[in-house]
Structure formats: structure tokens, C-alpha cells
Design a protein around this motif. Sequence first.
Motif, PDB file in Angstrom:
ATOM      1  N   ALA A  70     -80.341 -33.929 -37.475  1.00 32.04           N
ATOM      2  CA  ALA A  70     -79.653 -34.829 -36.552  1.00 32.04           C
ATOM      3  C   ALA A  70     -78.228 -34.346 -36.297  1.00 32.04           C
ATOM      4  O   ALA A  70     -77.748 -34.373 -35.161  1.00 32.04           O
ATOM      5  CB  ALA A  70     -79.647 -36.249 -37.099  1.00 32.04           C
ATOM      6  N   LEU A  71     -77.567 -33.886 -37.345  1.00 23.62           N
ATOM      7  CA  LEU A  71     -76.207 -33.369 -37.193  1.00 23.62           C
ATOM      8  C   LEU A  71     -76.206 -32.158 -36.273  1.00 23.62           C
ATOM      9  O   LEU A  71     -75.373 -32.046 -35.376  1.00 23.62           O
ATOM     10  CB  LEU A  71     -75.630 -33.008 -38.560  1.00 23.62           C
ATOM     11  N   SER A  72     -77.149 -31.253 -36.467  1.00 21.35           N
ATOM     12  CA  SER A  72     -77.242 -30.064 -35.626  1.00 21.35           C
ATOM     13  C   SER A  72     -77.445 -30.439 -34.161  1.00 21.35           C
ATOM     14  O   SER A  72     -76.778 -29.919 -33.281  1.00 21.35           O
ATOM     15  CB  SER A  72     -78.390 -29.160 -36.097  1.00 21.35           C
ATOM     16  N   ALA A  73     -78.357 -31.363 -33.901  1.00 17.26           N
ATOM     17  CA  ALA A  73     -78.632 -31.786 -32.525  1.00 17.26           C
ATOM     18  C   ALA A  73     -77.384 -32.399 -31.890  1.00 17.26           C
ATOM     19  O   ALA A  73     -77.046 -32.107 -30.740  1.00 17.26           O
ATOM     20  CB  ALA A  73     -79.795 -32.775 -32.504  1.00 17.26           C
ATOM     21  N   ARG A  74     -76.694 -33.239 -32.638  1.00 16.30           N
ATOM     22  CA  ARG A  74     -75.490 -33.898 -32.124  1.00 16.30           C
ATOM     23  C   ARG A  74     -74.395 -32.877 -31.820  1.00 16.30           C
ATOM     24  O   ARG A  74     -73.760 -32.916 -30.764  1.00 16.30           O
ATOM     25  CB  ARG A  74     -75.015 -34.914 -33.172  1.00 16.30           C
ATOM     26  N   LEU A  75     -74.199 -31.928 -32.726  1.00 13.93           N
ATOM     27  CA  LEU A  75     -73.153 -30.927 -32.519  1.00 13.93           C
ATOM     28  C   LEU A  75     -73.486 -30.000 -31.352  1.00 13.93           C
ATOM     29  O   LEU A  75     -72.603 -29.615 -30.585  1.00 13.93           O
ATOM     30  CB  LEU A  75     -72.934 -30.129 -33.800  1.00 13.93           C
ATOM     31  N   ARG A  76     -74.761 -29.655 -31.206  1.00  5.59           N
ATOM     32  CA  ARG A  76     -75.156 -28.804 -30.073  1.00  5.59           C
ATOM     33  C   ARG A  76     -74.898 -29.528 -28.765  1.00  5.59           C
ATOM     34  O   ARG A  76     -74.477 -28.916 -27.785  1.00  5.59           O
ATOM     35  CB  ARG A  76     -76.617 -28.393 -30.198  1.00  5.59           C
ATOM     36  N   GLN A  77     -75.128 -30.845 -28.728  1.00  2.00           N
ATOM     37  CA  GLN A  77     -74.831 -31.619 -27.520  1.00  2.00           C
ATOM     38  C   GLN A  77     -73.340 -31.550 -27.203  1.00  2.00           C
ATOM     39  O   GLN A  77     -72.945 -31.374 -26.052  1.00  2.00           O
ATOM     40  CB  GLN A  77     -75.234 -33.081 -27.690  1.00  2.00           C
ATOM     41  N   GLU A  78     -72.522 -31.682 -28.226  1.00  2.00           N
ATOM     42  CA  GLU A  78     -71.078 -31.642 -28.009  1.00  2.00           C
ATOM     43  C   GLU A  78     -70.625 -30.252 -27.571  1.00  2.00           C
ATOM     44  O   GLU A  78     -69.772 -30.123 -26.700  1.00  2.00           O
ATOM     45  CB  GLU A  78     -70.336 -32.075 -29.276  1.00  2.00           C
ATOM     46  N   ALA A 105     -72.334 -28.203 -25.892  1.00  2.06           N
ATOM     47  CA  ALA A 105     -72.867 -27.934 -24.558  1.00  2.06           C
ATOM     48  C   ALA A 105     -72.022 -28.564 -23.452  1.00  2.06           C
ATOM     49  O   ALA A 105     -72.179 -28.221 -22.287  1.00  2.06           O
ATOM     50  CB  ALA A 105     -74.306 -28.433 -24.456  1.00  2.06           C
ATOM     51  N   LYS A 106     -71.117 -29.454 -23.817  1.00  2.59           N
ATOM     52  CA  LYS A 106     -70.240 -30.058 -22.816  1.00  2.59           C
ATOM     53  C   LYS A 106     -69.394 -28.969 -22.184  1.00  2.59           C
ATOM     54  O   LYS A 106     -69.082 -27.964 -22.827  1.00  2.59           O
ATOM     55  CB  LYS A 106     -69.344 -31.116 -23.454  1.00  2.59           C
ATOM     56  N   PRO A 107     -69.012 -29.151 -20.937  1.00  4.16           N
ATOM     57  CA  PRO A 107     -68.214 -28.113 -20.269  1.00  4.16           C
ATOM     58  C   PRO A 107     -66.958 -27.760 -21.066  1.00  4.16           C
ATOM     59  O   PRO A 107     -66.303 -28.623 -21.633  1.00  4.16           O
ATOM     60  CB  PRO A 107     -67.835 -28.752 -18.937  1.00  4.16           C
ATOM     61  N   ALA A 108     -66.683 -26.471 -21.110  1.00  2.00           N
ATOM     62  CA  ALA A 108     -65.502 -25.982 -21.826  1.00  2.00           C
ATOM     63  C   ALA A 108     -64.249 -26.414 -21.095  1.00  2.00           C
ATOM     64  O   ALA A 108     -64.238 -26.585 -19.885  1.00  2.00           O
ATOM     65  CB  ALA A 108     -65.566 -24.466 -21.930  1.00  2.00           C
ATOM     66  N   ASN A 109     -63.188 -26.575 -21.844  1.00  2.72           N
ATOM     67  CA  ASN A 109     -61.903 -26.975 -21.279  1.00  2.72           C
ATOM     68  C   ASN A 109     -61.120 -25.760 -20.823  1.00  2.72           C
ATOM     69  O   ASN A 109     -61.062 -24.762 -21.513  1.00  2.72           O
ATOM     70  CB  ASN A 109     -61.079 -27.728 -22.334  1.00  2.72           C
ATOM     71  N   LYS A 110     -60.540 -25.873 -19.678  1.00  4.23           N
ATOM     72  CA  LYS A 110     -59.653 -24.825 -19.197  1.00  4.23           C
ATOM     73  C   LYS A 110     -58.292 -25.015 -19.861  1.00  4.23           C
ATOM     74  O   LYS A 110     -57.986 -26.089 -20.352  1.00  4.23           O
ATOM     75  CB  LYS A 110     -59.508 -24.899 -17.663  1.00  4.23           C
ATOM     76  N   PRO A 111     -57.471 -23.980 -19.899  1.00  5.75           N
ATOM     77  CA  PRO A 111     -56.163 -24.114 -20.548  1.00  5.75           C
ATOM     78  C   PRO A 111     -55.418 -25.334 -20.040  1.00  5.75           C
ATOM     79  O   PRO A 111     -55.391 -25.606 -18.850  1.00  5.75           O
ATOM     80  CB  PRO A 111     -55.453 -22.817 -20.161  1.00  5.75           C
ATOM     81  N   GLY A 112     -54.848 -26.063 -20.988  1.00  3.32           N
ATOM     82  CA  GLY A 112     -54.044 -27.224 -20.647  1.00  3.32           C
ATOM     83  C   GLY A 112     -54.817 -28.533 -20.603  1.00  3.32           C
ATOM     84  O   GLY A 112     -54.229 -29.586 -20.575  1.00  3.32           O
ATOM     85  N   LYS A 113     -56.153 -28.487 -20.546  1.00  3.11           N
ATOM     86  CA  LYS A 113     -56.936 -29.722 -20.524  1.00  3.11           C
ATOM     87  C   LYS A 113     -57.356 -30.077 -21.948  1.00  3.11           C
ATOM     88  O   LYS A 113     -57.814 -29.219 -22.685  1.00  3.11           O
ATOM     89  CB  LYS A 113     -58.186 -29.545 -19.667  1.00  3.11           C
ATOM     90  N   PRO A 114     -57.226 -31.327 -22.355  1.00  8.68           N
ATOM     91  CA  PRO A 114     -57.640 -31.706 -23.709  1.00  8.68           C
ATOM     92  C   PRO A 114     -59.163 -31.683 -23.848  1.00  8.68           C
ATOM     93  O   PRO A 114     -59.890 -31.871 -22.886  1.00  8.68           O
ATOM     94  CB  PRO A 114     -57.102 -33.131 -23.855  1.00  8.68           C
TER      95      PRO A 114
END
Length: 176
Positions: free
Chosen positions: A137-145, A147-156
Amino acid sequence: VQRLLRQRRALPPEDDELLGTVERAALRVLTMVNLSLDLFRMEADSQTQILTDGLLAFERRNDPAAVESMMRAAHSIKGAARAVRNEGAVALAHAMEDRLSAVQKAGVAVDEGLLELALRCVDGLRHLGHDRPDAAALSARLRQELAKPANKPGKPAAPATDAPVPGAASYIDVED
């Protein structure tokens, strides 16, 4: 084989000898599997330490060399996990490798949120290496996180979530 084991006393000598050979071969296979899993755990422990050290170095001085060593460590874990068919660890290490590559190549911002997520991923890889019950479950949750779009410089970075993932499958592939 189980039926033969139950009826062992009634076996003719040649079948009894064959059964003994099969039993010894099975024991050797199990020993090899256990050794492979032990080697995977040692490799995972070693490489997760490299990941942890790299993350802490990156946090202190934004060291690009730390990203390269972390990518190699994630890649090593992925290969070792693949060898023992630990698909949860393969997937999580691959997701980490991809995110580290984005940091290195695309200038993705590394902020406190991403560092926290990466440290949680390292913990997840440790769990996957040591057969902890919540690891899938931890692995699945972390993979979901990851997979979220990467932040460009300056974006939190997006805030981390500890909500369980419904229906997370076990990472152990058992065939009946």
C-alpha cells in the motif's frame, strides 16, 4: 509429490530413492531463493543508505552530483528487485529514478515537499526489502505521488498525503 510423501512407507526402493532426490533438489532451490532474497535485502539496505545520504547532501548544498549517485542507487535497487520478482520495489525504484532524472535534466525544483516525498520513498523501499505488511500500500501511494507532474523551478511541491490507496495489491507474486 505430496501424495508420494504421505505414502512414502509404501514406495518401492527405486521410487523412494527418486523421491529423496526430488526432496534434496527442492531444498536446494529453497536455499537458493532464500539466498537471493537475502542478497536483495543487503543490496536494498546499501542502496537506500546511498539514497538517504544523497538526499541529505542535496538538502544541505543542492549538490547535482548527489542526484547522479541517487539515480544509480535507484537503478541498482530496481535491478535487484527485478531479479527476485519484487514488483512493488521495481515500480517504486523506477518512479524514483524517473523523478530524479527530471530533477537532473529538466531543472525540476527540489523543495522541502519533494525531499520529504523522496525520503518517504526510501523508507518505502526499505519496507519492500523487508517484507513489511504495509509495504504494498505504501509503494502504491508513493508511486501515485511521484507520478504527479513535476514542479518547475520556483513552484512548490504538492503536499504529501498519507491517505491509503484502496485495493493496493500485494507486491509478492505467488502462483498457486
